[in-house]
Design an enzyme around this catalytic site. Structure first.
Site, PDB file in Angstrom:
ATOM      1  N   LYS A  13       0.839  -1.214   0.000  1.00 29.09           N
ATOM      2  CA  LYS A  13       0.000   0.000   0.000  1.00 29.09           C
ATOM      3  C   LYS A  13       0.872   1.262   0.000  1.00 29.09           C
ATOM      4  CE  LYS A  13      -2.195  -0.986   3.883  1.00 29.09           C
ATOM      5  NZ  LYS A  13      -1.478  -2.229   4.280  1.00 29.09           N
ATOM      6  N   ARG A  88      -8.696   0.986  10.093  1.00 25.93           N
ATOM      7  CA  ARG A  88      -8.307  -0.404  10.333  1.00 25.93           C
ATOM      8  C   ARG A  88      -9.362  -1.125  11.159  1.00 25.93           C
ATOM      9  NH1 ARG A  88      -2.438   0.460   9.643  1.00 25.93           N
ATOM     10  NH2 ARG A  88      -1.328  -1.510   9.705  1.00 25.93           N
ATOM     11  N   ARG A 122      11.551  -6.572   4.070  1.00 23.86           N
ATOM     12  CA  ARG A 122      11.363  -5.116   3.985  1.00 23.86           C
ATOM     13  C   ARG A 122      12.419  -4.361   4.787  1.00 23.86           C
ATOM     14  NH1 ARG A 122       5.566  -2.499   4.719  1.00 23.86           N
ATOM     15  NH2 ARG A 122       5.678  -3.174   6.878  1.00 23.86           N
ATOM     16  N   ARG A 155      12.080  -2.527  10.508  1.00 27.06           N
ATOM     17  CA  ARG A 155      11.079  -2.100  11.490  1.00 27.06           C
ATOM     18  C   ARG A 155      10.926  -3.162  12.575  1.00 27.06           C
ATOM     19  NH1 ARG A 155       5.862  -0.247   8.047  1.00 27.06           N
ATOM     20  NH2 ARG A 155       4.865  -1.194   9.860  1.00 27.06           N
ATOM     21  N   ARG A 166       0.426  -9.085  13.680  1.00 25.25           N
ATOM     22  CA  ARG A 166      -0.211  -8.100  12.783  1.00 25.25           C
ATOM     23  C   ARG A 166      -1.166  -8.782  11.813  1.00 25.25           C
ATOM     24  NH1 ARG A 166       4.715  -5.518  10.313  1.00 25.25           N
ATOM     25  NH2 ARG A 166       3.384  -4.007   9.265  1.00 25.25           N
TER      26      ARG A 166
HETATM   27  P1  AMP Z   1       1.542   0.391   9.071  1.00 22.54           P
HETATM   28  O1  AMP Z   1       2.759   1.205   8.733  1.00 22.54           O
HETATM   29  O2  AMP Z   1       0.293   0.878   8.388  1.00 22.54           O
HETATM   30  O3  AMP Z   1       1.768  -1.087   8.909  1.00 22.54           O
HETATM   31  O4  AMP Z   1       1.270   0.642  10.637  1.00 22.54           O
HETATM   32  C1  AMP Z   1       2.226   0.250  11.604  1.00 22.54           C
HETATM   33  C2  AMP Z   1       1.565   0.121  12.947  1.00 22.54           C
HETATM   34  O5  AMP Z   1       1.009   1.389  13.360  1.00 22.54           O
HETATM   35  C3  AMP Z   1       0.383  -0.844  13.018  1.00 22.54           C
HETATM   36  O6  AMP Z   1       0.786  -2.192  13.177  1.00 22.54           O
HETATM   37  C4  AMP Z   1      -0.344  -0.307  14.252  1.00 22.54           C
HETATM   38  O7  AMP Z   1       0.316  -0.664  15.437  1.00 22.54           O
HETATM   39  C5  AMP Z   1      -0.191   1.203  14.067  1.00 22.54           C
HETATM   40  N1  AMP Z   1      -1.295   1.743  13.250  1.00 22.54           N
HETATM   41  C6  AMP Z   1      -1.213   2.283  12.007  1.00 22.54           C
HETATM   42  N2  AMP Z   1      -2.415   2.662  11.567  1.00 22.54           N
HETATM   43  C7  AMP Z   1      -3.292   2.354  12.543  1.00 22.54           C
HETATM   44  C8  AMP Z   1      -4.707   2.469  12.688  1.00 22.54           C
HETATM   45  N3  AMP Z   1      -5.458   2.985  11.686  1.00 22.54           N
HETATM   46  N4  AMP Z   1      -5.265   2.057  13.846  1.00 22.54           N
HETATM   47  C9  AMP Z   1      -4.527   1.550  14.845  1.00 22.54           C
HETATM   48  N5  AMP Z   1      -3.201   1.377  14.775  1.00 22.54           N
HETATM   49  C10 AMP Z   1      -2.571   1.778  13.635  1.00 22.54           C
END
Ligand code: AMP
Length: 209
Positions: A13, A88, A122, A155, A166
């Site tokens: 994404k 989410r 990644r 990360r 996740r």
């Molecule tokens: P991402 O980079 O989108 O994979 O987000 C990394 C982490 O940030 C996720 O695993 C969550 O811990 C937190 N996070 C990101 N977006 C959200 C969201 N919309 N709601 C809750 N936690 C989020």
């Protein structure tokens, strides 16, 4: 155009959003990037969310919703946006409906095997957030970002135990959004199992752009 990018972690994404935002001239709003920047800056938000994110869990809806509402109120988001990683949960999707009307929800379709392969390789630039991959998208110089010279790192939540968490969280809390948006007639599916150059073709076709 107001877009949501929906899909499991590692579906590509963020990588596609970097290209799509230039194509469409709209901002890319990633809640994950906002949280990681806050963690790097050791801000109060960063301190609040660090342990949750490192463990692969979701940040509280209340915190996340407030953050996105504030971001969507900024001038550059008025003509459109790509929301990447938000909503989410159903509660987040319902909160979004109270402040903005989304045009399309792009569902990144990819099997679990593809997700694990992508997440395990990644590597992310600490400075500009660009995503590299140890096999599919190597930086020219190991450990250094091609674009800004920043340090490339793994990360914490891309480590195997957090990845499993996740994916569980995605299935339980985020996947129901596919039906939520399909019923509203907003969902478009794209095949995200290929490299970004092919995914962007699929994306343009799905949106007719
Ligand atoms: P991402 O980079 O989108 O994979 O987000 C990394 C982490 O940030 C996720 O695993 C969550 O811990 C937190 N996070 C990101 N977006 C959200 C969201 N919309 N709601 C809750 N936690 C989020």
């Amino acid at each position: 155009m107001k877009l949501i990018f929906l899909g499991p972690p590692g579906a590509g994404k963020g990588t596609l959003a970097v290209q799509a935002k230039d194509l469409l001239g709209i901002p890319h709003i990633s809640t994950g990037v906002i949280f990681r920047d806050a963690i790097a800056a050791k801000s109060p938000l960063g301190l609040e969310v660090k342990a949750i994110i490192d463990a692969g869990k979701l940040v509280e809806d209340e915190t996340t919703i407030a953050l996105v509402k504030e971001r969507l109120a900024q001038a550059d988001a008025q003509k459109g946006y790509i929301l990447d990683g938000f909503p989410r949960t159903i509660a987040q999707a319902e909160a979004l409906e109270t402040v903005s009307t989304v045009d399309k929800v792009v569902n990144f379709d990819i099997p679990d095997s593809g997700v694990i392969e992508r997440l395990s390789g990644r590597r992310v630039c600490r400075k500009c957030g660009y995503n590299f991959h140890t096999v599919f998208n190597k930086p020219k110089k190991e450990g250094t970002c091609d674009f800004c010279g920043g340090e490339i790192y793994v990360r914490e939540d891309d480590k195997p135990s957090a990845v499993a968490k996740r994916l569980d969280v995605y299935r339980a809390q985020t996947q129901p959004l596919i039906d939520f948006y399909r019923k509203k007639g907003l969902l478009v599916d794209i095949d995200a199992s290929h490299l970004v150059d092919e995914t962007i073709v699929s994306f343009r076709k799905a949106l007719g752009i």
